[in-house]
Enzyme design. Structure first.
Site, PDB file in Angstrom:
ATOM      1  N   HIS A 180     -16.399 -16.205   0.837  1.00 50.41           N
ATOM      2  CA  HIS A 180     -16.419 -17.661   0.714  1.00 50.41           C
ATOM      3  C   HIS A 180     -15.053 -18.283   0.980  1.00 50.41           C
ATOM      4  O   HIS A 180     -14.955 -19.358   1.566  1.00 50.41           O
ATOM      5  CB  HIS A 180     -16.898 -18.053  -0.692  1.00 50.41           C
ATOM      6  CG  HIS A 180     -18.391 -18.089  -0.779  1.00 50.41           C
ATOM      7  ND1 HIS A 180     -19.105 -17.623  -1.856  1.00 50.41           N
ATOM      8  CD2 HIS A 180     -19.303 -18.549   0.095  1.00 50.41           C
ATOM      9  CE1 HIS A 180     -20.387 -17.799  -1.639  1.00 50.41           C
ATOM     10  NE2 HIS A 180     -20.539 -18.357  -0.469  1.00 50.41           N
TER      11      HIS A 180
ATOM     12  N   CYS B 121     -26.147 -27.317  17.434  1.00 51.22           N
ATOM     13  CA  CYS B 121     -25.598 -27.585  16.100  1.00 51.22           C
ATOM     14  C   CYS B 121     -25.036 -26.333  15.409  1.00 51.22           C
ATOM     15  O   CYS B 121     -24.769 -26.360  14.222  1.00 51.22           O
ATOM     16  CB  CYS B 121     -26.655 -28.248  15.203  1.00 51.22           C
ATOM     17  SG  CYS B 121     -28.107 -27.243  14.938  1.00 51.22           S
TER      18      CYS B 121
HETATM   19  C1  PEP Z   1     -27.698 -22.008  13.465  1.00 48.90           C
HETATM   20  O1  PEP Z   1     -28.371 -21.006  13.221  1.00 48.90           O
HETATM   21  O2  PEP Z   1     -26.916 -22.104  14.422  1.00 48.90           O
HETATM   22  C2  PEP Z   1     -27.779 -23.181  12.583  1.00 48.90           C
HETATM   23  C3  PEP Z   1     -27.163 -24.310  12.872  1.00 48.90           C
HETATM   24  O3  PEP Z   1     -28.471 -23.051  11.421  1.00 48.90           O
HETATM   25  P1  PEP Z   1     -27.904 -22.265  10.129  1.00 48.90           P
HETATM   26  O4  PEP Z   1     -26.464 -21.982  10.361  1.00 48.90           O
HETATM   27  O5  PEP Z   1     -28.152 -23.175   8.993  1.00 48.90           O
HETATM   28  O6  PEP Z   1     -28.778 -21.049  10.127  1.00 48.90           O
END
Ligand code: PEP
Ligand code: MG
Length: 524
Positions: free
Chosen positions: A179, A485
């Site tokens: 973390h 994202c």
């Molecule tokens: C990803 O998998 O790139 C994403 C944005 O979702 P998470 O990181 O929440 O799995």
């Protein structure tokens, strides 16, 4: 003194220069006072109070980590186990340590780095309560400002108490999946782990790329200072221009939205600066507020965000539970390989009562502003169709109750190779590439891996960029919006490749908004 070099692993990039300072394990008095079960209850209460105090002034990402620790300490079963040991004749400190040792052991035995790194958070709880039991004592955390802190390991709560004083972190052990490493990356604070036997001497040091140079010569010191001041200057320029849109030198406008976990911890100013929320991770929003079974409270979260966003879009991801995202309070199967199991949309379709409740809140909130819904971990069209049927049924139900509701655009995350390979046929209102999961599944390397497996986890590997290109091209051909994202969107080094691939819509951790916009402005 002569230069000494310690090589480990980079947990957070950048250059740090400053005096070394040692942060030792908190001493716990050997002659611990034993007040039995009441003393243990009080000590646990003290530790919870301490963590709450730190969380109250921490950023969103940090507070979530501490809330997990607080929830752990609040678990009555844990306390009862320790009290049963006291009843069997152990002193309160012995009983607490034995109980925690049992909790920590399975995490330490984990082969997965992410879960193994959680042992450090639990050891922090063990020590905090043990210290409270022994009457606390002066905290030895007064560090010289601008130092590079050296420790065996560093739990998040102690990091948060010293973060303002430090320029870098050098851990003898530690983990890049821990973390503190996550927090250090978000704060652009250089950090190295697995450095081995670093001895703290009264001298300057330079930390860069997983390497600690103690007693650098004049040339090395000057080089480190130059890099450090370039990085600091860039950060300051970026922060001053956070509200300016991101446009490349050739005039290409790039959308930069933000990823949100706990809405209460995102300042209004940041929401106003951004192009909207590109990913609301509801499994984290709900977990901290205990909202899983409360439609009204969920609806209020979405409505309030829409109001605060002042007409900018809000993209809500339906619950993404399982794999790296455990969730207390929802029945999940025990699987040999949860990353390839019942997670994300698969789990929600298998738990329709929970999914319906979330959909009802979403459909009601969609009347209040530009809300979009996004499905995680989609593999097949069947999952999208089943979700649409469930959403339609909820809409009818709401109309039947005389409630106002409307169907928002429904997009999907592109996180599995199956989804990426079939974006030419998948029917969805938009695609958002989750490069964190997509990279792990394309490269067959766990997203929180360490060692040689971590080297495979390259979101710009040709295999991954080929998948990205397919998605971008399919979206362009079919008139379906494509955005990204995952964490790679926040990496300035990756930006030229992502722009070349034709991507122009990103959503990044809120702390990275200014830096990403600035990096865009520096592109041709
Ligand atoms: C990803 O998998 O790139 C994403 C944005 O979702 P998470 O990181 O929440 O799995
Ligand atoms: Mg994901």
């Amino acid at each position: 003194m002569a230069e000494a070099i310690f090589r480990g692993r980079t947990a957070a990039p950048g250059w740090a220069i400053g005096p070394l300072a040692s942060l030792d394990e908190w001493p716990v008095n050997g002659s611990e006072i034993d007040g039995g079960a009441p003393a243990l209850r009080t000590a646990v209460g003290h530790a919870i109070g301490d963590l709450r105090r730190i969380a109250a002034t921490s950023s969103q990402d940090a507070a979530e980590i501490l809330e997990f620790q607080i929830a752990f300490l609040e678990d009555e079963i844990l306390l009862e186990e320790a009290i049963a040991r006291i009843d069997e004749g152990l002193t309160a400190p012995e009983a607490w340590r034995a109980t925690m040792a049992e909790q920590i052991a399975p995490f330490e035995a984990e082969t997965d780095d992410y879960f193994r790194a959680r042992a450090s958070d639990l050891r922090d709880l063990e020590v905090r309560v043990a210290r409270a039991l022994s009457g606390g004592g002066e905290r030895a955390d007064a560090l010289p400002t601008g130092c590079i802190v050296v420790a065996d390991d560093l739990p998040p709560s102690r990091f948060l108490e010293i973060e303002r004083a430090i320029a870098g972190i050098a851990l003898r052990r530690g983990s890049a999946a821990g973390h503190v490493a996550m927090l250090a990356r978000a704060r652009s604070l250089p950090m190295a782990v697995e450095l081995g036997r670093v001895i703290v001497t009264d001298t300057q040091a330079v930390l860069h790329e997983g390497c600690l140079k103690v007693g650098p010569d004049a040339e090395e010191t000057a080089e480190a200072m130059r890099h450090h001041s370039i990085a600091t200057g860039a950060r300051e320029r970026a922060a001053a221009m956070i509200d300016e849109p991101a446009v490349t030198r050739s005039g290409r406008r790039i959308e930069v939205k933000i990823n949100v976990e706990d809405p209460a911890r995102v300042p209004d100013a940041l929401l106003r600066s951004s192009d909207g929320i590109g990913l609301l991770r509801t499994e984290l929003t709900f977990e901290s507020g205990d909202l899983l079974h409360d439609e009204e409270a969920q609806y209020r979260v979405y409505r309030s965000l829409l109001q605060r966003l002042e007409s900018k879009p809000l993209t809500v991801r339906t619950l993404d539970i399982g794999g790296d995202k455990p969730f207390q309070g929802l029945d999940q199967p025990v699987e040999r390989n949860p990353f390839l199991g019942l997670r994300g949309i698969r789990l929600m379709l298998a738990r329709p009562a929970v999914f319906r409740l979330q959909w009802r809140a979403l459909l009601r909130a969609a009347t209040e502003g530009p809300l979009r819904v996004m499905l995680p971990m989609v593999t097949t069209q069947t999952e999208i169709d089943a979700t649409r049927r469930l959403a339609d049924a909820c809409l009818k139900e709401l109309f039947g109750e005389g409630q106002s509701a409307t169907l928002p655009p429904i997009g999907i995350m592109i996180e599995t190779p199956a989804a990426a390979l079939t974006t030419d046929t998948l029917e969805a209102d938009f695609f958002s590439i989750g490069s964190n999961d997509l990279t792990q599944y394309v490269m067959a390397a766990a997203r929180d891996a360490a060692g040689p497996v971590a080297d495979l986890l390259d979101p710009l590997h040709p295999a991954v960029t080929r998948a990205l290109r397919m998605v971008v091209e399919a979206g362009a051909r079919r008139g379906i919006e494509v955005s990204l994202c995952g964490e790679v969107a926040a990496d300035p080094q990756a930006l030229p490749t992502l722009l070349d691939l034709g991507l122009d819509k990103f959503s990044v951790a809120s702390a990275r908004l200014a830096a990403v916009r600035q990096a865009v402005r520096e592109q041709p």
